[in-house]
Enzyme design. Structure first.
Site, PDB file in Angstrom:
ATOM      1  N   HIS A 151       5.241  -2.329  -1.619  1.00  0.00           N
ATOM      2  CA  HIS A 151       5.193  -1.169  -2.521  1.00  0.00           C
ATOM      3  C   HIS A 151       5.817   0.060  -1.871  1.00  0.00           C
ATOM      4  O   HIS A 151       5.613   1.177  -2.321  1.00  0.00           O
ATOM      5  CB  HIS A 151       3.747  -0.865  -2.927  1.00  0.00           C
ATOM      6  N   GLY A 152       6.497  -0.130  -0.743  1.00  0.00           N
ATOM      7  CA  GLY A 152       7.255   0.971  -0.171  1.00  0.00           C
ATOM      8  C   GLY A 152       6.474   1.924   0.718  1.00  0.00           C
ATOM      9  O   GLY A 152       6.563   3.142   0.552  1.00  0.00           O
TER      10      GLY A 152
END
Ligand code: FES
Length: 186
Positions: A151-152
């Site tokens: 999810h970064g």
């Protein structure tokens, strides 16, 4: 019988294009020695690894070359042993903790040796993203530390969360130095 073992290695050293992982073999001696043999000795993780992972493990961190990262499984979780470069150490030490969502000095993430000195080269962490538990990729992300592609989330060279949804820094496992270069995790 004690679950304490030394790694007869295993390994995986982060290296671009030679993605991750792991290792393990039971047995004596040669703690982390295979690291010096280069890439890749990849053993199968079966029952032996499960057993090994349940106990304590000893690693000779001096066998991890500068700029490389050893990964191992401990109690079902990946543990990273990163031999940081001087540049990575400087960035980690110079970072203002006010810039960190989970403020923590780099020095607070390191364990002292028996003589009381701290070797900032070796960073030992649970290699699990504190968002939803993916395994971050080393030498990546906006802070050249670790990047979690799920999810970064971006972690710096101290494993501190700097950007993205992860709420906490990557955790430091229970470990200690049992000699000048050997650590015992667990
Ligand atoms: S699990 Fe790493 S960013 Fe979500």
């Amino acid at each position: 019988m004690s679950d304490d073992r030394k790694l007869d290695v295993a390994t995986a050293v982060d290296d671009e294009g030679k993605r991750d992982f792991i290792f393990i073999a039971t047995g004596a001696a040669a703690a982390a020695g295979a690291v010096s043999l280069g890439w890749p000795l990849v053993a199968q993780m079966g029952k032996a690894a499960d057993t090994l992972a349940a106990g304590s493990i000893e690693i000779d961190v001096s066998k991890v070359a500068e700029g490389q990262q050893l990964k191992m499984l401990w109690r079902g979780k990946p543990v990273f042993v990163r031999h940081r470069t001087p540049a990575e150490i400087k960035i980690a030490e110079d970072t203002l903790i006010s810039d960190c969502p989970d403020p923590e000095e780099d020095s607070a993430r390191l364990i002292a040796k028996p003589d009381g000195t701290v070797d900032p080269r070796y960073l030992v962490m649970i290699g699990v993203c504190t968002h939803f538990g993916c395994i971050p990729v080393g030498e990546s992300g906006d802070f050249n530390g670790w990047y979690c592609p799920c999810h970064g989330s971006h972690y710096d060279t101290s494993g501190r969360i700097r950007k993205g949804p992860a709420p906490k820094n990557m955790a430091i496992p229970e470990y200690k130095y049992v000699s000048d270069t050997v650590i015992k995790v667990g």
